[in-house]
Design a protein around this motif. Structure first.
Motif, PDB file in Angstrom:
ATOM      1  N   MET A  79       1.102  -0.692  -0.044  1.00 37.94           N
ATOM      2  CA  MET A  79       0.136  -0.284   0.012  1.00 37.94           C
ATOM      3  C   MET A  79       1.002   1.087  -0.260  1.00 37.94           C
ATOM      4  O   MET A  79       2.064   1.342   0.899  1.00 37.94           O
ATOM      5  N   ALA A  80       0.625   2.218  -0.682  1.00 36.79           N
ATOM      6  CA  ALA A  80       0.505   4.218  -0.491  1.00 36.79           C
ATOM      7  C   ALA A  80       0.702   4.470   1.201  1.00 36.79           C
ATOM      8  O   ALA A  80       0.217   4.222   1.531  1.00 36.79           O
ATOM      9  N   GLU A  81       2.194   4.507   1.360  1.00 38.61           N
ATOM     10  CA  GLU A  81       2.440   5.034   1.821  1.00 38.61           C
ATOM     11  C   GLU A  81       1.382   6.482   2.032  1.00 38.61           C
ATOM     12  O   GLU A  81       1.279   7.052   1.098  1.00 38.61           O
ATOM     13  N   LYS A  82       1.304   6.976   3.090  1.00 34.29           N
ATOM     14  CA  LYS A  82      -0.014   7.943   3.615  1.00 34.29           C
ATOM     15  C   LYS A  82       0.415   9.542   2.755  1.00 34.29           C
ATOM     16  O   LYS A  82      -0.099  10.572   2.090  1.00 34.29           O
ATOM     17  N   ARG A  83       2.622   9.665   3.578  1.00 37.09           N
ATOM     18  CA  ARG A  83       2.458  11.320   3.123  1.00 37.09           C
ATOM     19  C   ARG A  83       2.554  10.775   1.111  1.00 37.09           C
ATOM     20  O   ARG A  83       2.548  12.403   1.435  1.00 37.09           O
ATOM     21  N   ILE A  84       3.011  10.071   1.228  1.00 38.31           N
ATOM     22  CA  ILE A  84       2.768  10.030  -0.452  1.00 38.31           C
ATOM     23  C   ILE A  84       1.451  10.248  -1.051  1.00 38.31           C
ATOM     24  O   ILE A  84       1.358  11.579  -2.064  1.00 38.31           O
ATOM     25  N   LEU A  85       0.913   9.649  -0.719  1.00 38.94           N
ATOM     26  CA  LEU A  85      -0.624   9.969  -1.182  1.00 38.94           C
ATOM     27  C   LEU A  85      -1.349  11.595  -0.872  1.00 38.94           C
ATOM     28  O   LEU A  85      -1.736  12.219  -1.880  1.00 38.94           O
ATOM     29  N   ASP A  86      -0.556  11.869   0.011  1.00 37.46           N
ATOM     30  CA  ASP A  86      -1.125  13.214   0.244  1.00 37.46           C
ATOM     31  C   ASP A  86      -0.573  14.191  -0.569  1.00 37.46           C
ATOM     32  O   ASP A  86      -1.248  15.562  -1.089  1.00 37.46           O
ATOM     33  N   PHE A  87       1.063  14.172  -0.850  1.00 36.07           N
ATOM     34  CA  PHE A  87       1.752  14.560  -1.522  1.00 36.07           C
ATOM     35  C   PHE A  87       1.122  14.587  -2.900  1.00 36.07           C
ATOM     36  O   PHE A  87       0.942  15.774  -3.848  1.00 36.07           O
ATOM     37  N   GLU A  88       0.786  13.839  -3.457  1.00 31.79           N
ATOM     38  CA  GLU A  88      -0.413  13.679  -4.473  1.00 31.79           C
ATOM     39  C   GLU A  88      -1.260  14.502  -4.799  1.00 31.79           C
ATOM     40  O   GLU A  88      -1.455  14.715  -5.912  1.00 31.79           O
ATOM     41  N   GLU A  89      -2.155  14.670  -3.668  1.00 30.71           N
ATOM     42  CA  GLU A  89      -2.707  15.902  -3.792  1.00 30.71           C
ATOM     43  C   GLU A  89      -2.639  17.073  -3.422  1.00 30.71           C
ATOM     44  O   GLU A  89      -3.543  17.292  -3.449  1.00 30.71           O
ATOM     45  N   MET A  90      -1.062  17.305  -2.913  1.00 28.87           N
ATOM     46  CA  MET A  90      -1.042  18.756  -3.660  1.00 28.87           C
ATOM     47  C   MET A  90      -1.045  18.702  -4.364  1.00 28.87           C
ATOM     48  O   MET A  90      -1.192  20.421  -5.059  1.00 28.87           O
ATOM     49  N   GLY A  91      -0.516  18.277  -5.927  1.00 28.93           N
ATOM     50  CA  GLY A  91      -0.880  18.919  -6.870  1.00 28.93           C
ATOM     51  C   GLY A  91       0.164  19.236  -8.107  1.00 28.93           C
ATOM     52  O   GLY A  91       0.275  19.196  -9.322  1.00 28.93           O
ATOM     53  N   PHE A  92      -0.026  20.613  -7.325  1.00 29.41           N
ATOM     54  CA  PHE A  92       0.481  21.705  -7.450  1.00 29.41           C
ATOM     55  C   PHE A  92       1.378  22.873  -6.687  1.00 29.41           C
ATOM     56  O   PHE A  92       1.213  23.016  -5.107  1.00 29.41           O
TER      57      PHE A  92
END
Ligand code: GLC
Length: 407
Positions: free
Chosen positions: A1-14
């Motif tokens: 599973m993807a780590e939360k910090r990485i998913l959170d980073f993806e959702e920063m997007g820009f």
């Protein structure tokens, strides 16, 4: 599973990149010392004139926020070896030993927190100032780790560290494990990036790395097969052709191209890190400020789907695609024309039916996000055709987003 910090980073997007250093005073890019072969004794004199009198961290953070950026990556130390932070005795070549005398990294981190933007620190690995980098590498690596430790312990919680320069000494052991251990110890939630360089776009390095980078590239869909962990992707771009201020670089991208590039990154789930290069005194050049505000106008209209939206296999003709967020689909439609009057607007076939494929589930309704206008559509299995109306006279959003509710 993807780590939360990485998913959170993806959702920063820009995000917004800032290249600022002594080089900014010369206005010929951040590599000027090396490219113009400026002798070190001469180059270091730039510290005597570094006032940063117009480096207004709050203003810069507000600008980034207005553009829709969720994070900002500041060059705390670039290849020139000069630190924008108080190195607390690690080096005299820092901002505290200039007429400026303010810890700009502190001002930056504080301003980010005040306005709810996440601070990231760029830090060079190659150092053109510290002779140990060339002559006593183990000693230099300790200096690098000590500097990074300072950044990780002195400025509160940070979003991540962005390293750059290992490509300078490709065959040397940079002891990356030791460097990243310093970060994991103090900032367990920080994203770690290490730029693989212009020739190795999208390459993965050390297993601690959380995101690949595409410098000045085109984001390609990530092939995560066989990767030991789920990685984010980030593409960084200049607005003209220099990272550090280039006063005579007039080759700016258009706002349309920047908006399209932001979309092309999100299309493949990558973040977009867009650079500004403040002038010598710290002021953001007018053109860059204007482009940031223009992108921000677009982001406001597109709303949250630009951050939360994930690639879902829906593609359209040419550049068109859709993202999925919270059970809805968001169709990104390019090249629409303005509906107007032939005496004032250029006629063209930009509006009308647009075909998308790969839609899972049944669409209930579709509307433009910007004005709520309902759009006619038809669905045949996973093919959906949307009757995309043109821009109302008075508008042109470059990329128009339609939101679809699902049954
Ligand atoms: C490069 C350059 C550098 C710039 C960076 C940004 O690798 O060396 O000057 O900071 O790319 O991605």
């Amino acid at each position: 599973m993807a780590e939360k910090r990485i998913l959170d980073f993806e959702e920063m997007g820009f995000g917004m990149f800032i290249h600022y250093g002594l080089y900014s005073q010369l206005g010929r890019g951040e590599w000027v010392q090396h490219i113009d072969k400026i002798p070190k004794e001469e180059y270091t004199k730039l510290a005597n004139t570094f006032t940063a009198e117009n480096f207004d961290a709050k203003k810069i953070v507000k600008m980034a926020k207005a553009a829709g950026a969720k994070y900002i990556t500041l060059t705390t130390r670039h290849h020139e070896g000069f630190s924008l932070f108080d190195t607390k005795g690690l080096s005299d070549f820092d901002v505290m030993h200039t007429p400026c005398g303010r810890d700009l990294v502190r001002e930056f981190a504080d301003a980010c927190r005040e306005y709810g933007v996440t601070p990231f620190f760029y830090h060079t690995t190659v150092d053109w100032y510290n002779p140990d980098c060339k002559n006593d590498f183990p000693k230099y690596l300790q200096y690098l780790r000590d500097s990074v430790e300072l950044l990780c312990t002195n400025y509160g919680e940070i979003g991540g560290l962005w390293f750059d320069g290992n490509w300078w000494y490709k065959d040397r052991d940079w002891e990356e494990d030791k460097l990243y251990a310093v970060i994991r110890k103090h900032q367990p939630n920080a994203i770690i990036v290490n730029n693989t360089g212009t020739s190795a776009r999208g390459m993965v390095g050390n297993p601690e790395i959380d995101s690949v980078t595409f410098e000045q590239g085109r984001p390609t869909p990530m092939d995560r097969e066989g990767m030991p962990k789920y990685l984010a992707a980030e593409m960084c771009h200049t607005m003209n052709e220099h990272w550090g201020f280039g006063g005579a670089d007039l080759n700016y991208k258009s706002s349309a191209s920047l908006i399209e590039t932001l979309c092309s990154c999100r299309k493949v789930g990558a973040n977009y890190l867009l650079n500004v290069g403040p002038e010598g005194d710290g002021k953001i050049p007018f053109m860059q400020e204007a482009l940031l505000y223009t992108i921000g106008e677009w982001v406001k209209k597109a709303g949250d789907c630009i951050y939360k939206g994930k690639p879902c296999g829906v593609l359209g003709e040419n550049k068109n695609f859709a993202l999925e967020a919270d059970g809805k689909l968001y169709f990104f439609v390019h090249d629409l024309t303005i509906i107007g009057n032939e005496n004032v607007t250029v006629a063209g076939g930009g509006a009308g039916d647009k075909l998308f494929n790969g839609v899972k589930g049944k669409i209930k309704s579709v509307k433009w996000l910007d004005n709520g206008e309902k759009l006619a559509f038809s669905q045949d299995g996973d093919n959906v055709t949307i009757d995309c109306t043109g821009y109302p006279y008075g508008t042109n959003l470059v990329v128009r987003v339609a939101e679809a509710e699902m049954e």
